[in-house]
Design an enzyme around this catalytic site. Structure first.
Site, PDB file in Angstrom:
ATOM      1  N   GLN A 140       0.836  -1.208   0.000  1.00  0.00           N
ATOM      2  CA  GLN A 140       0.000   0.000   0.000  1.00  0.00           C
ATOM      3  C   GLN A 140       0.869   1.257   0.000  1.00  0.00           C
ATOM      4  O   GLN A 140       1.527   1.545   1.001  1.00  0.00           O
ATOM      5  CB  GLN A 140      -0.886  -0.019   1.256  1.00  0.00           C
ATOM      6  CG  GLN A 140      -1.742   1.211   1.460  1.00  0.00           C
ATOM      7  CD  GLN A 140      -2.492   1.166   2.800  1.00  0.00           C
ATOM      8  OE1 GLN A 140      -2.090   0.436   3.694  1.00  0.00           O
ATOM      9  NE2 GLN A 140      -3.551   1.928   2.921  1.00  0.00           N
ATOM     10  N   GLY A 141       0.864   1.983  -1.108  1.00  0.00           N
ATOM     11  CA  GLY A 141       1.674   3.198  -1.208  1.00  0.00           C
ATOM     12  C   GLY A 141       0.821   4.435  -0.992  1.00  0.00           C
ATOM     13  O   GLY A 141       0.516   5.159  -1.953  1.00  0.00           O
ATOM     14  N   SER A 196       1.097   6.540   2.466  1.00  0.00           N
ATOM     15  CA  SER A 196       1.818   7.523   3.295  1.00  0.00           C
ATOM     16  C   SER A 196       3.105   7.992   2.626  1.00  0.00           C
ATOM     17  O   SER A 196       3.771   7.230   1.928  1.00  0.00           O
ATOM     18  CB  SER A 196       2.176   6.909   4.651  1.00  0.00           C
ATOM     19  OG  SER A 196       1.032   6.410   5.267  1.00  0.00           O
ATOM     20  N   GLU A 204      -9.816  -0.732   6.166  1.00  0.00           N
ATOM     21  CA  GLU A 204      -8.596  -0.983   6.934  1.00  0.00           C
ATOM     22  C   GLU A 204      -8.888  -0.893   8.427  1.00  0.00           C
ATOM     23  O   GLU A 204      -8.340  -1.647   9.230  1.00  0.00           O
ATOM     24  CB  GLU A 204      -7.511   0.037   6.539  1.00  0.00           C
ATOM     25  CG  GLU A 204      -6.169  -0.233   7.197  1.00  0.00           C
ATOM     26  CD  GLU A 204      -5.028   0.597   6.609  1.00  0.00           C
ATOM     27  OE1 GLU A 204      -5.276   1.414   5.710  1.00  0.00           O
ATOM     28  OE2 GLU A 204      -3.880   0.412   7.061  1.00  0.00           O
ATOM     29  N   ASN A 247      -4.495   7.111  16.715  1.00  0.00           N
ATOM     30  CA  ASN A 247      -5.614   7.196  17.672  1.00  0.00           C
ATOM     31  C   ASN A 247      -6.268   8.585  17.690  1.00  0.00           C
ATOM     32  O   ASN A 247      -7.491   8.709  17.718  1.00  0.00           O
ATOM     33  CB  ASN A 247      -5.108   6.886  19.086  1.00  0.00           C
ATOM     34  CG  ASN A 247      -5.233   5.414  19.408  1.00  0.00           C
ATOM     35  OD1 ASN A 247      -5.414   4.595  18.510  1.00  0.00           O
ATOM     36  ND2 ASN A 247      -5.137   5.070  20.684  1.00  0.00           N
ATOM     37  N   GLU A 248      -5.421   9.622  17.688  1.00  0.00           N
ATOM     38  CA  GLU A 248      -5.962  10.984  17.780  1.00  0.00           C
ATOM     39  C   GLU A 248      -6.833  11.293  16.558  1.00  0.00           C
ATOM     40  O   GLU A 248      -7.845  11.994  16.653  1.00  0.00           O
ATOM     41  CB  GLU A 248      -4.814  12.006  17.875  1.00  0.00           C
ATOM     42  CG  GLU A 248      -3.971  11.919  19.140  1.00  0.00           C
ATOM     43  CD  GLU A 248      -2.994  10.743  19.147  1.00  0.00           C
ATOM     44  OE1 GLU A 248      -2.778  10.118  18.086  1.00  0.00           O
ATOM     45  OE2 GLU A 248      -2.467  10.441  20.232  1.00  0.00           O
TER      46      GLU A 248
HETATM   47  C1  LIG Z   1       4.127  -0.314  11.349  1.00  0.00           C
HETATM   48  C2  LIG Z   1       3.517   0.647  10.379  1.00  0.00           C
HETATM   49  C3  LIG Z   1       3.066   0.172   9.155  1.00  0.00           C
HETATM   50  C4  LIG Z   1       2.529   1.044   8.217  1.00  0.00           C
HETATM   51  N1  LIG Z   1       2.179   0.557   6.986  1.00  0.00           N
HETATM   52  C5  LIG Z   1       1.786   1.428   6.031  1.00  0.00           C
HETATM   53  C6  LIG Z   1       1.554   0.966   4.689  1.00  0.00           C
HETATM   54  O1  LIG Z   1       1.687  -0.235   4.380  1.00  0.00           O
HETATM   55  N2  LIG Z   1       1.211   1.873   3.750  1.00  0.00           N
HETATM   56  C7  LIG Z   1       1.029   3.197   4.045  1.00  0.00           C
HETATM   57  O2  LIG Z   1       0.688   3.948   3.139  1.00  0.00           O
HETATM   58  N3  LIG Z   1       1.256   3.665   5.295  1.00  0.00           N
HETATM   59  C8  LIG Z   1       1.635   2.826   6.282  1.00  0.00           C
HETATM   60  N4  LIG Z   1       1.895   3.289   7.560  1.00  0.00           N
HETATM   61  C9  LIG Z   1       1.837   4.732   7.795  1.00  0.00           C
HETATM   62  C10 LIG Z   1       0.712   5.185   8.720  1.00  0.00           C
HETATM   63  O3  LIG Z   1      -0.536   5.139   8.070  1.00  0.00           O
HETATM   64  C11 LIG Z   1       1.079   6.598   9.214  1.00  0.00           C
HETATM   65  O4  LIG Z   1       2.235   6.455  10.032  1.00  0.00           O
HETATM   66  C12 LIG Z   1      -0.055   7.228   9.999  1.00  0.00           C
HETATM   67  O5  LIG Z   1      -1.110   7.574   9.155  1.00  0.00           O
HETATM   68  C13 LIG Z   1       0.432   8.486  10.765  1.00  0.00           C
HETATM   69  O6  LIG Z   1       1.064   9.371   9.917  1.00  0.00           O
HETATM   70  P1  LIG Z   1       2.514   9.960  10.241  1.00  0.00           P
HETATM   71  O7  LIG Z   1       3.423   8.826  10.568  1.00  0.00           O
HETATM   72  O8  LIG Z   1       2.908  10.849   9.115  1.00  0.00           O
HETATM   73  O9  LIG Z   1       2.338  10.799  11.564  1.00  0.00           O
HETATM   74  P2  LIG Z   1       1.775  12.286  11.674  1.00  0.00           P
HETATM   75  O10 LIG Z   1       0.583  12.417  10.805  1.00  0.00           O
HETATM   76  O11 LIG Z   1       2.890  13.242  11.501  1.00  0.00           O
HETATM   77  O12 LIG Z   1       1.294  12.308  13.167  1.00  0.00           O
HETATM   78  C14 LIG Z   1       2.198  12.547  14.240  1.00  0.00           C
HETATM   79  C15 LIG Z   1       1.395  12.755  15.498  1.00  0.00           C
HETATM   80  O13 LIG Z   1       0.520  13.869  15.345  1.00  0.00           O
HETATM   81  C16 LIG Z   1      -0.814  13.508  15.681  1.00  0.00           C
HETATM   82  N5  LIG Z   1      -1.789  14.161  14.784  1.00  0.00           N
HETATM   83  C17 LIG Z   1      -1.684  14.285  13.456  1.00  0.00           C
HETATM   84  N6  LIG Z   1      -2.806  14.885  12.956  1.00  0.00           N
HETATM   85  C18 LIG Z   1      -3.620  15.112  14.009  1.00  0.00           C
HETATM   86  C19 LIG Z   1      -4.925  15.670  14.144  1.00  0.00           C
HETATM   87  N7  LIG Z   1      -5.607  16.103  13.068  1.00  0.00           N
HETATM   88  N8  LIG Z   1      -5.468  15.729  15.367  1.00  0.00           N
HETATM   89  C20 LIG Z   1      -4.789  15.288  16.455  1.00  0.00           C
HETATM   90  N9  LIG Z   1      -3.541  14.745  16.388  1.00  0.00           N
HETATM   91  C21 LIG Z   1      -2.969  14.659  15.182  1.00  0.00           C
HETATM   92  C22 LIG Z   1      -0.871  11.991  15.435  1.00  0.00           C
HETATM   93  O14 LIG Z   1      -1.868  11.390  16.177  1.00  0.00           O
HETATM   94  C23 LIG Z   1       0.498  11.536  15.829  1.00  0.00           C
HETATM   95  O15 LIG Z   1       0.544  11.286  17.207  1.00  0.00           O
HETATM   96  C24 LIG Z   1       2.403   2.434   8.524  1.00  0.00           C
HETATM   97  C25 LIG Z   1       2.828   2.898   9.770  1.00  0.00           C
HETATM   98  C26 LIG Z   1       3.388   2.030  10.692  1.00  0.00           C
HETATM   99  C27 LIG Z   1       3.875   2.586  12.000  1.00  0.00           C
END
Ligand SMILES: Cc1cc2nc3c(=O)[nH]c(=O)nc-3n(C[C@H](O)[C@H](O)[C@H](O)COP(=O)(O)OP(=O)(O)OC[C@H]3O[C@@H](n4cnc5c(N)ncnc54)[C@H](O)[C@@H]3O)c2cc1C
Length: 402
Positions: free
Chosen positions: A128-129, A131, A246, A388-389
């Site tokens: 899944q591409g 993020s 998902e 979670n948030e």
């Molecule tokens: C083990 C693992 C597997 C994954 N696999 C995939 C995959 O196969 N394909 C894929 O596309 N992605 C994948 N992901 C990515 C995942 O979907 C993202 O990590 C996730 O959506 C969070 O985005 P971020 O890491 O950019 O964090 P950020 O969006 O930068 O968030 C950082 C912090 O800010 C908080 N935050 C952000 N926005 C808000 C808001 N609006 N309100 C309150 N708090 C907020 C978040 O809760 C978090 O604590 C994976 C992630 C992990 C850890």
């Protein structure tokens, strides 16, 4: 409120139990018990997938016309619960539960006929591409660009946290095909082959020491127009549909309940210094009972949503509630699991592999061996598929306000 199963459902449960007794190989059970990651490795998952495909039970969530079983939502639940209790390998969520529903809901007839059989046979294994660095929670801000060039798009950008990109031969991804419109309206849902010069996969090793996730760099990667799902610019609508699947497309309670049983059994076995088996102390009994009650409450919510689905209603944003509760509980179960093993659980071996047929027997019990890496990897549950948030925000806006 009727909480029991009907006699037909109980007969179905017995049929599933019998099938699992006769067809679930011991080495796959051991492989699953030894898997510390969030996802199961393909050498286990794909073998189990082939066994289920041979009897037509693999696509149990799909419509019958595409290879589904025609089971009711309750039958699907019973199947998942029995598989979890038997210790069966988890199936690949990415191909079977995320990509396939997108394909049969938004794909053209030709795409459904061409792509879905390849998922069932295991020829195609998707990653899944979505993020990107800087575009996780705020997914609509993604920067990967796809420019039309004859019968294909040239895709440039980078994806991150891409689970199993090193195993996958295909990627479904979101890319920006139009920069002139509102950011959500300029995104398309494209498929591409991983084995091409424009795709580079770089591993990210998790805190638990596992290679599950990756960075993926797209440098003039080719995505054929015939493999775009939906219209140009429809990618955001498709992504929202996919993310609902998902978050709540699977039932999490069956596996959690099975794992609470396993924690209890381990607590009864493992000894805590002079105090004897942990399970005999009131404190451990209370903790395990608390986890079981939470898992049972989650099961009730999941069954209620299944009831809605069987009446033709979409699972909807309630799936955010499922994602939130199941992620927190997953972490609580894995924490207790690690605490049961105490100091022994912390000394995990660096010399894995543990998986699949022919994997060497571990030096200590498999439970102890995976306790720490499983706990560390489970930290990701409250992040992936929407943190979670973010789920709390969705619940506040769409569930509580209605
Ligand atoms: C083990 C693992 C597997 C994954 N696999 C995939 C995959 O196969 N394909 C894929 O596309 N992605 C994948 N992901 C990515 C995942 O979907 C993202 O990590 C996730 O959506 C969070 O985005 P971020 O890491 O950019 O964090 P950020 O969006 O930068 O968030 C950082 C912090 O800010 C908080 N935050 C952000 N926005 C808000 C808001 N609006 N309100 C309150 N708090 C907020 C978040 O809760 C978090 O604590 C994976 C992630 C992990 C850890």
């Amino acid at each position: 409120m009727e909480l029991g199963f009907s006699s037909e459902e109980l007969a179905f449960r017995d049929e599933v139990r019998e099938f699992l007794r006769d067809n679930l190989p011991e080495h796959l059970k051991k492989g699953m018990a030894a898997s510390p990651g969030v996802f199961v490795e393909p050498d286990i998952g794909q073998e189990w997938q082939a066994i289920l495909n041979a009897i037509g039970w693999l696509a149990y969530q799909w419509p019958v016309e595409h290879g589904g079983t025609g089971w009711t939502p309750i039958q699907r639940y019973i199947f998942e619960k029995e598989c979890a209790l038997a210790g069966a390998a988890a199936l690949t969520v990415l191909s079977l539960k995320l990509f396939a529903p997108v394909c049969y809901t938004f794909g053209a007839p030709e795409q459904k006929a061409r792509l879905l059989p390849r998922v069932l046979s295991g020829e195609d294994y998707y990653c899944q591409g979505f993020s990107e660095p800087g575009s996780g929670s705020d997914l609509a801000s993604l920067q990967t660009r796809a420019v039309l060039n004859g019968d294909h798009y040239l895709v440039n950008g980078s994806k991150v946290w891409t689970t199993h990109a090193h195993h996958a031969n295909r990627m479904f991804c979101l890319a920006r095909t139009n920069t002139e419109v509102r950011k959500q309206a300029g995104i398309s849902f494209l498929l591409l082959d991983m084995d091409q010069p424009g795709v580079t996969v770089r591993p990210i090793i998790t805190l638990g020491g596992d290679h599950e996730v990756n960075e993926v760099f797209l440098d003039n990667a080719i995505a054929p127009v015939e493999d775009r799902i939906g219209a140009e610019g429809e990618g955001w609508t498709i992504a929202k549909f996919l993310l609902e699947n998902e978050r709540g497309g699977s039932c999490f309670a069956p596996k959690l309940l099975a794992d609470v049983d396993a924690v209890e059994a381990a607590a009864m076995r493992e000894c805590d210094g002079e105090r004897g088996p942990l399970g005999l102390t009131a404190e451990w009994k209370r903790r395990i009972a608390e986890l079981r009650l939470q898992a049972q409450a989650l099961e009730m919510i999941e069954l209620r949503i299944l009831g809605d689905v069987s009446r033709g209603l979409p699972p909807g944003p309630q799936t955010s509630m499922i994602k939130l509760l199941s992620s927190n509980l997953r972490q609580a179960v894995d924490l207790t699991w690690m605490e049961v093993y105490g100091a022994i659980g912390m000394q995990y071996e660096t010399s894995r592999p543990l998986y699949g047929n022919g994997a060497p027997e571990p030096i200590r019990s498999r439970g102890a061996q995976v306790a720490a890496p499983r706990y560390l990897n489970s930290r990701a549950w409250t992040i992936f598929g929407g943190a979670n948030e973010v789920q709390l925000g969705i619940i506040a806006k769409t569930v509580l306000r209605t």
